[in-house]
Each structure stands twice: as structure tokens, then as C-alpha cells.
Motif scaffolding. Structure first.
Motif, short mmCIF file in Angstrom:
data_model
loop_
_atom_site.label_atom_id
_atom_site.label_comp_id
_atom_site.label_asym_id
_atom_site.label_seq_id
_atom_site.Cartn_x
_atom_site.Cartn_y
_atom_site.Cartn_z
N GLY A 1 0.79 -1.22 0.00
CA GLY A 1 0.00 0.00 0.00
C GLY A 1 0.83 1.27 0.00
O GLY A 1 0.27 2.37 -0.13
N GLN A 2 2.15 1.17 0.17
CA GLN A 2 3.00 2.35 0.13
C GLN A 2 3.52 2.61 -1.29
O GLN A 2 3.50 1.71 -2.15
N SER A 3 3.96 3.81 -1.51
CA SER A 3 4.51 4.18 -2.82
C SER A 3 6.03 4.09 -2.78
O SER A 3 6.66 4.56 -1.83
N PHE A 4 6.62 3.49 -3.83
CA PHE A 4 8.07 3.27 -3.88
C PHE A 4 8.66 3.98 -5.11
O PHE A 4 8.55 3.50 -6.24
N ARG B 1 14.63 2.18 -1.12
CA ARG B 1 13.50 1.62 -0.36
C ARG B 1 13.03 0.31 -0.98
O ARG B 1 12.59 -0.60 -0.27
N ARG B 2 13.13 0.17 -2.29
CA ARG B 2 12.81 -1.12 -2.92
C ARG B 2 13.80 -2.18 -2.46
O ARG B 2 13.43 -3.32 -2.19
N ALA B 3 15.05 -1.79 -2.32
CA ALA B 3 16.06 -2.73 -1.84
C ALA B 3 15.78 -3.15 -0.40
O ALA B 3 16.02 -4.30 -0.02
N ASP B 4 15.25 -2.21 0.40
CA ASP B 4 14.88 -2.56 1.78
C ASP B 4 13.79 -3.63 1.79
O ASP B 4 13.82 -4.57 2.60
N VAL B 5 12.83 -3.51 0.86
CA VAL B 5 11.76 -4.51 0.79
C VAL B 5 12.35 -5.87 0.45
O VAL B 5 11.98 -6.89 1.05
N LYS C 1 18.35 2.38 6.88
CA LYS C 1 18.78 3.42 7.81
C LYS C 1 17.66 4.45 7.99
O LYS C 1 17.10 4.96 7.02
N GLY C 2 17.35 4.72 9.26
CA GLY C 2 16.30 5.69 9.56
C GLY C 2 14.91 5.10 9.60
O GLY C 2 13.95 5.76 10.01
N GLY C 3 14.75 3.84 9.17
CA GLY C 3 13.45 3.20 9.21
C GLY C 3 13.14 2.64 10.59
O GLY C 3 14.02 2.50 11.43
N THR C 4 11.90 2.33 10.82
CA THR C 4 11.47 1.77 12.11
C THR C 4 10.70 0.47 11.89
O THR C 4 10.02 0.30 10.88
N ASP C 5 10.83 -0.40 12.85
CA ASP C 5 10.15 -1.69 12.82
C ASP C 5 9.59 -1.94 14.22
O ASP C 5 10.33 -2.11 15.18
#
Length: 884
Positions: free
Chosen positions: A801-804, A809-813, A820-824
Motif C-alpha cells: 500500500g506504500q509508494s516506492f 526503499r525497494r532494496a529494503d523490501v 537506515k532511519g526506518g522503524t520496525d
């Protein structure tokens, strides 16, 4: 115009009031009703998520005959005509109804009137047989009626609360929070929890007794003998108001201290500590639920508990008495209208000629049933062997919930004529229907339910049903009319059914029967709409009031006296060298029955998203099993399930717990009731779903995987899979052999990817990771490895549902974790507020040193509170690590 509706929660027997608000823009919200005496505004995680379960996806919109859409007239004519033909050729007992505690009282009433009064047989039973029948039998043997003596407020007034076979914190969370609040206000209050597992409920306990399976009768028999020997006996009460004391005491004395310890699995010191607490405390409430009822000695367990209250006279007064916690929202209402095969309406007895005559005259019934019908297990045996040739199943899923579930599925599949009324089309049972009828669901239907403290509340509609869905009572009434019983089923609405039900309760009663709500016999549609929650009894001419039974020593046996019952229980050891584990099953915190409702809520699936087996770590080591491995649990007949291993020392040694919720819709092989034989209590007919022998072994799979997909995965085709919803799609755990088409081909097919989707990722010896995009849109992501894959699952699901637009960010998926800077937030702990374990750990690391402080920082545990024990364990674990 804003619409606000007062209704009742459709989940457990607590019977919480719910306020539903529908705004001008159609937005719907729910909150607890602060004026309802069951919950005073509280809701559990399931009740709080009710709005998320209202989607029409998967709903049946029109009647279907043989899979084709049909009109109501055609469908009902076929049902009525087939029933008439079957009765004419084979007799009325060739027809059977199997109903549900999900039905409203009005639905139940019409069904029982049709079957027992007009078809002329009593082959009508309900899934309440699986949860409450032993309580009914125990009450009737002891009291002469199916009477729950006390009230919820007695839990708060007691000085000792004994909880037997109930994980209240997860299964009746709002009542548990009432208890927790009372104990916090009065720390001297004592709580004893009797359960083989150290569940979340045990966190409030001053004493937890990890009893051996089916050791309860021995424990309470021993308590009765101890009370007598120690002089804690109410002699005047026993003499003036009871019978059977000598025989019951003789049975209670049968086991000596060493034998009692062996049968219960408890040390003599543990047993003595419990007995001394009970003996020394006058205000004692004993709460019991499925761990007592779902047993081949369930009725004796109930009576052994009641005996201990009778011997001390601790019954019917404030803060004391036995209190059965009802499993389903309206199991109690079903009992009131004779919902079980061996009962008549208004708590009258089917085997009593005078009661049959009375009900028959009131109904003007042409052919009232003359003997009890088939109880659930026997009913499906009769379907299997051909005695029952036409079967109507309503609002339940016996292919999953019944013992010997595979045999039940085969029986229904072979039955000549099967009608299923439900809201969802693809349940394991609905797939077997010849005629499928669309029912109204919660939010769409109107009627009454009765909770565990005998409180009747309105369930009110606040939206229209989809398509041609119709009320369950209407379906029965229409079939009754078409079978030629028109006038008896000419109801204009549920208010007329309730008024008739109330009238029957007072008919020729004059205080001789416990159930009497004749004050409402003249209710009209307007009065029914205004009806406030009230507790029965409420005879004609009396105002609503909070009431208890039996404080005056008056019971409902013909002589007015209670009965002690010589409870024998069991000492059978069902395990053996080849099958050394005791299997237990039950509910988890955030799901309900077979997930046709809760499975629609992403929040409710986030805490425990796949089927599992709780295993003690020492047992796991002995079997070569690590945490999160897949395991097979198999019974002596070769039935098996494949589930995830959850290692915990809260589980007793040589015991396993597998929850009941997963079905053929949501898992590959996890219908756990297929492992339980049709062993039943001889008195109640209730199946034993807490104690059977199984073996355990690691399930080896060549590959393991995790998938998130915006479309529902189809055709997974692996040995193991478990499916759950997310906010923007689905998540799937899987394991098995690599697909012949390759993982990219498998992903494109199973996730239904558009042809133009761009699949990026990598494949290496350690595993495969890939994600599919079209433009900036993520369709799916797949992670495969040789063992359970390391992926931030909640985070990965949130990416749908998010925009890439950023390639990083695609590599993070593809990597399966935030960059870096993301939260889980991690695995969800608090479903009410969607708080993850990483959020809680961060709050603790920042200085929160109590569960309340964590709640203030994150909101976790501040709604229903059922996650507070888990938060406490996380807190204690981190503080212990910090101290090392």
C-alpha cells in the motif's frame, strides 16, 4: 444525521454492551457502553476491533442451490419439500438441525419450536454441547434446574477467587480486568488458578496449581473431605436443604494423600495450601469454564465443585458461589429455549411428561417430541451411518469444531441433503451444502442474548445486510409455514417471538421453575426496541433487579432440596510410550472460533498469525525441536496437524497446547479437533477436547518462506502454509519443497501478479528474496530460506500500500527489514493499540520500569489489559538482562 446504537458484543459469554456510532459520512466506530452492567465501558481486543470485521468480502449474498444462484422461494420450497419427503419416508428422526451459540434467542426459539413441537423429533443440538453441556448437567443434578446462582459482582466481593480450567485473561478479558481491579483495590484478596498451563491468567494468582489433565474431580473431592475433617461444615444448611451428603462424602474420602497427589500431579504441600485457603475463607467464588466442561468427566467436575460450596453453605450470598463462565455469546439464551437435544423451552424437561404436555398446549403443537434427541457427537454419527438423511446446519462450522473432524466432514459430504445457513460462503462446512442460505450477521440482526450472569441484553441492527441475506429466525419460520404449520410461525418480527418466549416462561409456573421472564410477555415492537439489560428471573408484575439464587436454601428439585452428587471422576492415563503427550486445545487472545469474523481483522491476526503448539523446552530438546520449527502432532489413528513450535516453560512437561481456530481456509493442515476422538461425558454428552494422547516430531521441510501480497494467495501447494490478513493485503507462512516452476513463477501465479510486474531480487545458496512492482506500487514480496526466514514480518506487511519511488526503499523490501532511519515495531503484543515488541522494548530502555509506565508511553495494555501479562514478562526479562 449521526446514528448511535446500543447493542451487545457477539463474542464470549461476558455479554459486553457496545455503543456503535455511524457518522454522516458512513464512518462507523465502536466503544464499550459505560452504562452496561457487564462491562461498564470496557471492551477486549476482539470487541474493540468489531468494525474491522464488517466487510462484505466472502459474504453469501443470495441463496444457492447446487452452487447456482436462486431465489428465496425456490430455495425454501426445496428445503421444506425435502424435509417433508424425508419425514414421510423415514420418519421425523431422519431430519436434524445443528445450531450455534452465535444465534440470538429468538432464532433458537423458532428452531426448537419447529423441530420439537411440529416436526415431532428432538434431533436439534448445538455447538453449545461442545462448551457448556457439562455445566448444564451439573446444575440440573445439583439444583434441579440449569441455574447459575450468582453474579459478576460476586467476583469483586469475594475474598478468594478460584479459577478452574479457564484462561480468563484471554477468553473472558473484561471479567478478568474486573477481577484484577478488585485485587488491586483489595490486595488481601486471594486468587488461585488451577490449570495445567501457566497461562496469562496465572499472572494474577497467589497460587497456581499445574494440575494433571482430568485431575479436577480428585482435587475437589479431596477438598470436600478436608472441609469435613477440619470442621468447616454448615450442618444446618446440609440438614435442612440438601440430600446425598453421606454418599458424596464417602466418594470424596476414597483417595488418600499419596493417591491424591499422584492423580492430580500436585505435591501434597500445594494441595494443602489450596485447601487451607478455601477452608479459612467464607467469601469464595469458584469460576470454571472449558477446562472443566470439555472432559469425559465434565459433569462430575462441576458437581465436585458445587459439593464444596454446598458443604460450607457458601452459595447464593454476596461474594460466594460457583459461577460457570459461558463460552459463547448466547449459549445461555439457547439453554433457556431448550436449545440442547435433551431439553425443552423455558428450562422444562423433555423427559418429563407434564412438561411436554405443558409446552405442547402452549404451542398448540400437533406432535411434540416424546424423547430426547441425538446429542452432537451422536448426531453426526447418525449422519455418518445414514439414520439422519436431511441436515440443517446454521451459524457454525462443525467440520472444524467437532471432534473427529475428518469423519464429520466425510459424514456431511455423504449426507443426501444438507442445508447450511451462514454469513460466509467458503467455510469448510458451507462448501458441503446442497442449499446455501445467506444469513444476517452481527450489525444486521436484531434480537436478544443472555450472558453468564443471566443478564438478557438486546442485540440491535445498525446497518442493512448484503444482498438478500435474511434473519435466521425468519428462515426457520418460512420453512415451518411451507411445511404446513403456518399460524404457529406467522411472526411479524423478533419482538413477537420474544413475547411468546416470555409468555411460555411464566405459563403454569407460579415460582416452580427458575426461568421466568413473564414480565415481558406483553412486549410490543416499541417496548422491545427500548428494552434495557435485565437479569432473570423477572416474573410478571415485578421490577428488574439484581438477584441471586439459593441463599434461602430453596432449590428446584421436587422436594426443594439440593443434591450432593458422588463425583467419581477419572484416573485413566491415556498416554503411552508411543504417544506420550497430552494434547489440550482452546482459544487464543485475539481470535474467535473458526475465524470467520476475527480473521477479517488485520489487527487481530497480528499477535499470533499462524497455528502453533506450546511445548515445554525440555520436551522440545528431547524431540530435537527448536523454537519456530515446524512440528507434526499425530494421534493413535494417524490423524495429524502441522503447526509452528512455540517453546515455553509456561507449558507443563509432556503436555501440548494447540489452538482451535485454524481451518482449511486459513491453513494447510491445522484443524486440531481432527485429533480428538469422539469421547464424551456419559451424563452431558460433551466431548473431551482437553485430553487425548498424541506424539510429537519435527517436520522437516526443504524450504521455508514468508510472503506478503496485496491479493489473496491462491494455490499455494506446499506441505505447510498459514494465511492471515494485513492492513493492505495478506501474509503467508509456508514450507515444503521448492516449486517446479521456480520461485518467480510460483510468486507470479500465487500472488496473481499482472503480466507487466517487474520482479527484482536475488537468489543465492542461503535463500531467495524478491519483490514485485508495477511503477511505484508493491504487489508482493517473497522471502525463502532453508529454515524459518529472518524477516521483519510486521514491517514487510506494512510496505503493502506504500509508494516506492526511491530504489533504496525497494532494496529494503527485498532485504526484508527497514534501512537506515526506518522503524520496525516488531511482532504485535497489544492488538488494541497495534503496539509491537520493539515499541515496548524501546519504552523500557528509555526508563519505563512498570507495566503502567509502558502503557503511558505506548498505550499498550491500557484498553482491555489482556496483553499486560506479556508486557510484564518482557519487562522482567529486560530488567534481568540489565542486572546480569
Amino acid at each position: 444525521m449521526v446514528q448511535e446504537t446500543r447493542t451487545t458484543c457477539p463474542y464470549c459469554g461476558v455479554g459486553c454492551g457496545v455503543l456503535v456510532r455511524v457518522d454522516d459520512d458512513g464512518r462507523t466506530t465502536v466503544k464499550g457502553d459505560p452504562d452496561h452492567p457487564a462491562n461498564f465501558g470496557r471492551l477486549c481486543s476482539k470487541g474493540s476491533a468489531l468494525v474491522e470485521t464488517l466487510g462484505d468480502d466472502g459474504r453469501i449474498h443470495h441463496p444457492e442451490i447446487g452452487g447456482r444462484q436462486a431465489g428465496w422461494d425456490e430455495a425454501l420450497d426445496i428445503v421444506a419439500g425435502t424435509f417433508k419427503e424425508t419425514i414421510a419416508e423415514h420418519g421425523p428422526e431422519a431430519v436434524a438441525f445443528y445450531l450455534s451459540g452465535q444465534l440470538l434467542t429468538e432464532d433458537y426459539y423458532v428452531a426448537n419450536k419447529l423441530m420439537k413441537g411440529f416436526i415431532g423429533a428432538a434431533n436439534i443440538d448445538t455447538n453449545s454441547r461442545l462448551c457448556m453441556a457439562s455445566s448444564v448437567a451439573g446444575h440440573r443434578r445439583a439444583f434441579g434446574s440449569d441455574t447459575v446462582p450468582g453474579n459478576y459482582e460476586d467476583i469483586e466481593l469475594a475474598d478468594l477467587v478460584v479459577i478452574v480450567g479457564s484462561n480468563m485473561a484471554w477468553c473472558h478479558p473484561v471479567l478478568y480486568q474486573r477481577l484484577a481491579a478488585a485485587k488491586a483495590a483489595r490486595p488481601e484478596m486471594s486468587v488461585v488458578v488451577i490449570d495445567p498451563r501457566r497461562t496469562a491468567t496465572s499472572d494474577i494468582a497467589d497460587l497456581h496449581l499445574s494440575i494433571r489433565a482430568d485431575g479436577d474431580v480428585a482435587l475437589f473431592n479431596g477438598l470436600m473431605a478436608h472441609l469435613h475433617a477440619a470442621g468447616h461444615v454448615d450442618r444446618p444448611f446440609i440438614t435442612e436443604h440438601t440430600e446425598g451428603f453421606t454418599a458424596a462424602l464417602g466418594e470424596a474420602r476414597r483417595l488418600g494423600p499419596h493417591e491424591l497427589s499422584a492423580v492430580t500431579g500436585l505435591t501434597q504441600a500445594e494441595i494443602a495450601a489450596f485447601y487451607e485457603r478455601f477452608a479459612a475463607t467464607e467469601k469464595v467464588v469458584t469460576l470454571f469454564s472449558q477446562g472443566v466442561n470439555q472432559s469425559s468427566s465434565g459433569s462430575d467436575k462441576v458437581n465436585a465443585i458445587i459439593n464444596c460450596h454446598l458443604i460450607t453453605g457458601r452459595i447464593g450470598r454476596p461474594g460466594m458461589g460457583p459461577l460457570s463462565l459461558t463460552g459463547q455469546p448466547n449459549a445461555m439464551g439457547g439453554r433457556e429455549v431448550g436449545g440442547l437435544a435433551n431439553m425443552l423451552a423455558a428450562h422444562m424437561n423433555l423427559d418429563d411428561a407434564a412438561d411436554r404436555d405443558r409446552v405442547g398446549r402452549f404451542w398448540a403443537a400437533p406432535d411434540i417430541a416424546e424423547r430426547p434427541g441425538l446429542k452432537a457427537v451422536d448426531l453426526f454419527d447418525a449422519v455418518a451411518d445414514g439414520r439422519v438423511k436431511a441436515l440443517w446446519i446454521m451459524a457454525t462450522n462443525p467440520v472444524v469444531s467437532m471432534p473427529e473432524a475428518d469423519r464429520v466432514r466425510a459424514a456431511i459430504a455423504a449426507c443426501p441433503f444438507v442445508v447450511v445457513s451462514d454469513i460466509q460462503r467458503d467455510t469448510d462446512t458451507a462448501r458441503l451444502a446442497h442449499v446455501l442460505l445467506p444469513s444476517l450477521g452481527w450489525s444486521e440482526k436484531s434480537g436478544t442474548v443472555t450472558n453468564s450472569e443471566r443478564r438478557i441484553s438486546r442485540q440491535r441492527a445498525f446497518r442493512m445486510g448484503p444482498g438478500e441475506a435474511r434473519a435466521d429466525w425468519w428462515q426457520f419460520a418460512e420453512v415451518g409455514r411451507r411445511m404446513g404449520f403456518g399460524d404457529a410461525f406467522a411472526y411479524a418480527g423478533p419482538h413477537q417471538i420474544f413475547a411468546e418466549h416470555a409468555g411460555l416462561s411464566g405459563f403454569e409456573n407460579a415460582g416452580r421453575r427458575d426461568f421466568d421472564i413473564s414480565a415481558h410477555a406483553g412486549i410490543d415492537a416499541a417496548g422491545y426496541e427500548r428494552l434495557q439489560p435485565f437479569q432473570w428471573p423477572q416474573p410478571a408484575g415485578t421490577p428488574p433487579e439484581t438477584s441471586r439464587f439459593f441463599a434461602d436454601g430453596r432449590f428446584y428439585h421436587t422436594d426443594g432440596r439440593a443434591r450432593f452428587v458422588a463425583a467419581k471422576g477419572e484416573t485413566e492415563r491415556r498416554t503411552n510410550w508411543g504417544f506420550p503427550f497430552v494434547l489440550n486445545t482452546g482459544r487464543v487472545r485475539d481470535h474467535w472460533h473458526t475465524m470467520t469474523r476475527t480473521g477479517k481483522s488485520p489487527r487481530l491476526s497480528a499477535h499470533l498469525a499462524e497455528p502453533f503448539a506450546e511445548i515445554h523446552p525440555a520436551d522440545a530438546r528431547a524431540c530435537g525441536i527448536d523454537d519456530a520449527d515446524l512440528v507434526e502432532v499425530e494421534n493413535e489413528l494417524g490423524a495429524r496437524v502441522i503447526v509452528r513450535a512455540l517453546l515455553t516453560d509456561r507449558q507443563a512437561r509432556c503436555n501440548l497446547f494447540v489452538p482451535m481456530h485454524w481451518t482449511g481456509e486459513t491453513s494447510a493442515l491445522a484443524r486440531v479437533n481432527a485429533l480428538f476422538p469422539g469421547r464424551v461425558d456419559a451424563v452431558s454428552g460433551q466431548p473431551a477436547l482437553k485430553h487425548t494422547a498424541v506424539r510429537l516430531r519435527r517436520h522437516d521441510s526443504e524450504t521455508h518462506g514468508f510472503l506478503v501480497s496485496e491479493k489473496k494467495p491462491e494455490g499455494v501447494g506446499t506441505d505447510y502454509w498459514a494465511l492471515a490478513r494485513t492492513d493492505h493485503g495478506w501474509r503467508l507462512e509456508l514450507a515444503g519443497s521448492p516449486p517446479a516452476e521456480g520461485w518467480e513463477g510460483w510468486l507470479r501465479r500465487v500472488a496473481g501478479l499482472p503480466a507487466e510486474a517487474d520482479v527484482i531480487g536475488y537468489h543465492e545458496r542461503a535463500g531467495t528474496r524478491m519483490a514485485a512492482f508495477t511503477g511505484t506500487r508493491l504487489h508482493a514480496a517473497l522471502y525463502v530460506g532453508k529454515g524459518p526466514v529472518a524477516v521483519s514480518r510486521a514491517w514487510a506487511a506494512d510496505q503493502l500500500g506504500q509508494s516506492f519511488t526511491d530504489p533504496h526503499r525497494r532494496a529494503d523490501v527485498v532485504a526484508g527489514r527497514p534501512g537506515k532511519g526506518g522503524t520496525d515495531k516488531g511482532a504485535i503484543v497489544c492488538a488494541c493499540a497495534a503496539v509491537g515488541i520493539n515499541d515496548i522494548r524501546a519504552a523500557i530502555a528509555s526508563g519505563c520500569q512498570s507495566v503502567d509506565a509502558v502503557g503511558e508511553a505506548t498505550a499498550a495494555g491500557t484498553n482491555c489489559g489482556s496483553c499486560r501479562p506479556e508486557i510484564r514478562r518482557i519487562l522482567e526479562g529486560m530488567m534481568l538482562q540489565a542486572a546480569e
